[in-house]
Enzyme design. Structure first.
Site, PDB file in Angstrom:
ATOM      1  N   LYS A   1      -3.850   3.085  -2.963  1.00  0.00           N
ATOM      2  CA  LYS A   1      -5.039   3.836  -3.386  1.00  0.00           C
ATOM      3  C   LYS A   1      -4.948   5.238  -2.821  1.00  0.00           C
ATOM      4  O   LYS A   1      -4.677   5.434  -1.638  1.00  0.00           O
ATOM      5  CB  LYS A   1      -6.313   3.143  -2.885  1.00  0.00           C
TER       6      LYS A   1
ATOM      7  N   ASP B   1       0.812  -1.208   0.000  1.00  0.00           N
ATOM      8  CA  ASP B   1       0.000   0.000   0.000  1.00  0.00           C
ATOM      9  C   ASP B   1       0.849   1.264   0.000  1.00  0.00           C
ATOM     10  O   ASP B   1       2.065   1.222   0.202  1.00  0.00           O
ATOM     11  CB  ASP B   1      -0.915   0.018   1.224  1.00  0.00           C
TER      12      ASP B   1
ATOM     13  N   MET C   1      -8.048   9.065  10.213  1.00  0.00           N
ATOM     14  CA  MET C   1      -8.375   9.870   9.022  1.00  0.00           C
ATOM     15  C   MET C   1      -9.210  11.093   9.377  1.00  0.00           C
ATOM     16  O   MET C   1     -10.097  11.500   8.632  1.00  0.00           O
ATOM     17  CB  MET C   1      -9.090   9.005   7.977  1.00  0.00           C
TER      18      MET C   1
END
Length: 323
Positions: A115, A93, A233
């Site tokens: 991503k 990732d 996040m």
């Protein structure tokens, strides 16, 4: 038992000896093991000398869903190291530290499958489905596959979708847990996530912009007593998050902190309250992320708990990466 000692074991023991992190044997013993020729050294020899348990090798045709931890080498588990160094293919990732990716076997097929953030749900699903298809295809060819994710794969790592695809395809898989960002953030900020008589529960949430737009989201839950919250996040949405929390009844004076790049040498902590923290981090270009927000009474203890930090240092050239 009795198989040749893997080079990853030698590299890891040497690095930990040089960094003063070997506890089950002396640094001298660890260095001697790490620098011994591979031929004639067995895993049982290593276990007998260092009390380090021997680990199982990877299986051809199997997929390993591996957590890389939140930062560099210091939070990587031994099992993750073994899998990463042994697998035929590695799919990693965006948030995995390059130092860790470099520990893959020189002969491995290493693929970046990160991503980017702020993409729509449909695009995210398309990318995720493609990753799952790659895992199945590689394993079907008989390759051992390491799917390397930042943090812990079971916490906001979308590992459940990959588990579904692997199970449906009949591919054997193993989950290798890791240190998740919340634990590293608490450690770096000197915030104990639980504390007797102050914080008896701990909750994990994601507070990306999609969550803040959800009209059904329960903002009143953040007023639960004796609770610490780790908000993944949450930095980009922090002003709106704090506004909604206070509108739902959370006191503006509730302690809150942003921990940026936890478990990395460049970690930064900005503390304040639900009312003051958004303005304290606004316009801070040095908060590069990934960042995590800690909320709760225990955050207010961090000044009292700062104390003196133990000195740590690493050699100019990391021996683990030099071999």
């Amino acid at each position: 038992q009795g198989t040749s000692c893997h080079s990853w074991c030698k590299r890891y023991m040497l690095a930990m000896a040089d960094e003063g992190q070997v506890h089950t044997a002396s640094a001298a013993t660890a260095t001697a093991i790490a620098t011994t020729e591979v031929v004639g050294v067995t895993t049982s020899d290593v276990a007998a000398t260092t009390n380090v348990e021997c680990w199982t090798p990877v299986e051809p045709g199997a997929v390993y869903l591996v957590g890389a931890g939140p930062g560099g080498l210091g939070t990587l588990t031994l099992r993750a190291l073994e899998v990463l160094a042994s697998c035929d293919a590695v799919l990693h990732d965006r948030l995995v530290d390059p130092e860790i990716v470099r520990l893959a076997s020189p002969s491995a097929d290493v693929r970046y499958v990160g991503k980017e953030g702020n993409v729509n749900t449909e695009k995210m699903k398309e990318q995720q489905d493609d990753i799952g298809s790659q895992l199945v295809a590689l394993a079907t060819k008989g390759l051992s596959v390491c799917r390397l994710k930042g943090g812990d794969p079971m916490i906001y790592g979308r590992v459940g979708e990959e588990m579904e695809q692997l199970a449906l395809a009949g591919i054997p898989y193993e989950i290798v847990p890791a240190v998740t960002a919340a634990l590293a953030a608490g450690a770096d900020a000197r915030v104990p996530l639980t504390f007797r008589n102050i914080a008896t529960s701990f909750r994990v949430h994601t507070l990306n912009p999609t969550t803040t737009r959800d009209e059904q989201f329960d903002w009143a839950q953040f007023s639960a007593p004796s609770t610490t919250y780790a908000l993944y996040m949450g930095l980009s949405a922090l002003p709106e998050v704090c506004k909604r929390m206070m509108a739902a009844g959370l006191l503006g004076g509730t302690p809150m902190a942003v921990v940026d790049r936890a478990a990395r040498p460049t970690v930064q902590v900005v503390s304040g309250t639900v009312e003051t923290l958004p303005s304290a981090v606004q316009g801070r270009s040095d908060l590069e992320g990934p960042a995590l927000v800690l909320l709760g009474s225990v955050v207010g203890l961090r000044e009292r708990l700062q104390g003196r930090r133990a000195h740590t240092s690493r050699p100019p050239t990391d021996p683990l990466l030099a071999l």
